[in-house]
Design an enzyme around this catalytic site. Structure first.
Site, PDB file in Angstrom:
ATOM      1  N   ILE A  63       0.892  -1.159   0.000  1.00 41.16           N
ATOM      2  CA  ILE A  63       0.000   0.000   0.000  1.00 41.16           C
ATOM      3  C   ILE A  63       0.933   1.212   0.000  1.00 41.16           C
ATOM      4  CG2 ILE A  63      -0.228  -0.178   2.522  1.00 41.16           C
ATOM      5  CD1 ILE A  63      -2.904   1.213   2.390  1.00 41.16           C
ATOM      6  N   SER A  64       0.690   2.166  -0.906  1.00 37.74           N
ATOM      7  CA  SER A  64       1.600   3.302  -1.059  1.00 37.74           C
ATOM      8  C   SER A  64       1.611   4.186   0.184  1.00 37.74           C
ATOM      9  CB  SER A  64       1.183   4.140  -2.265  1.00 37.74           C
ATOM     10  OG  SER A  64       1.118   3.354  -3.429  1.00 37.74           O
ATOM     11  N   GLN A  65       2.717   4.903   0.329  1.00 39.94           N
ATOM     12  CA  GLN A  65       2.869   5.926   1.382  1.00 39.94           C
ATOM     13  C   GLN A  65       1.733   6.956   1.256  1.00 39.94           C
ATOM     14  OE1 GLN A  65       6.320   8.111   0.378  1.00 39.94           O
ATOM     15  NE2 GLN A  65       6.431   9.275   2.271  1.00 39.94           N
TER      16      GLN A  65
END
Ligand code: SAH
Length: 214
Positions: A63-65
């Site tokens: 899951i992206s930053q």
């Protein structure tokens, strides 16, 4: 969305990781405040969900930053009523954020188990205007084209041609483009048959696999 035990952490995330780094669009900040990010990470990682970092979600995916999600959302600039296509559903979190601002989001994920988890996360977060499909997203999804916005959340060697074809006139495409290890975040805006491309800095994503990917 209702109050929850992570609300304070989420407000701090938006203030210190996103607004403080120059993203000021109130619609984007609001969407990031509304979506309960802790519902999109594996059990036991709820508090880490609000840290300034990407997180593993299983199957080698991430899951992206939070900042990158906000930045890509701001570049895509989804408007009310827009239909948005996402390639790489992952946890479903980016789709959930876009769904706060757009009319509907179609997101394509190549791994069936990851897609199933994304659907479950979106349901728990009570997000209803996202459709999660399984398949090779580098082909796009011609059935519901054109799209006002297309976002690729995996690293592409180049922007897949079918996606450019499926972009509406005036539509925006946002994608990490470049090598397997490091990419440039690009935004392409369509004007008729012309595509204008600009760059928004270096990023690091997991690879986009498939016919028009790696
Ligand atoms: N947007 C996600 C993060 C995506 S991680 C989030 O908010 O959590 C990248 C995802 O892209 C992975 O789940 C990976 O399986 C998927 N992916 C890679 N190549 C793909 C392809 N050709 N079509 C669809 N999904 C792809």
């Amino acid at each position: 969305m209702e109050r929850d035990p992570y609300e304070q952490m989420r407000m701090a995330m938006v203030e210190y990781q996103i607004a403080a780094r120059g993203i000021h669009d109130p619609r984007v900040l609001d969407a990031m405040r509304r979506v309960p990010r802790h519902l999109f990470v594996p059990a036991g990682y709820e508090r880490a969900a609000y840290e300034d970092t990407p997180l593993p979600i299983g199957q080698g995916q991430t899951i992206s930053q939070p900042y990158i999600v906000a930045l890509m959302t701001a570049l895509l600039a989804p408007g009310p009523g827009d239909r948005i296509l996402e390639i790489g559903a992952g946890s479903g979190y980016q789709a959930a954020v876009l769904a706060q601002l757009a009319g509907e989001v179609v997101t394509v994920e190549r791994l069936p188990e990851v897609a199933a988890a994304a659907r479950q996360n979106l349901a728990r977060a009570d997000v209803r205007n996202v459709e999660v499909l399984v398949g090779d997203g580098t082909q796009g999804r011609p059935e519901s084209a054109p799209y006002a916005g297309i976002i690729i959340t995996a690293a592409a060697p180049q922007v897949p041609d079918p996606l450019l074809t499926q972009l509406a006139d005036g539509g925006r495409l946002v994608a990490p483009v470049g090598g397997r290890d490091i990419q440039e975040l690009v935004r392409v805006v369509r004007h008729g048959d012309r595509f204008r491309q600009e760059s928004a800095g270096p990023v690091r994503f997991v690879p986009l696999l498939g016919e028009h990917g790696w």
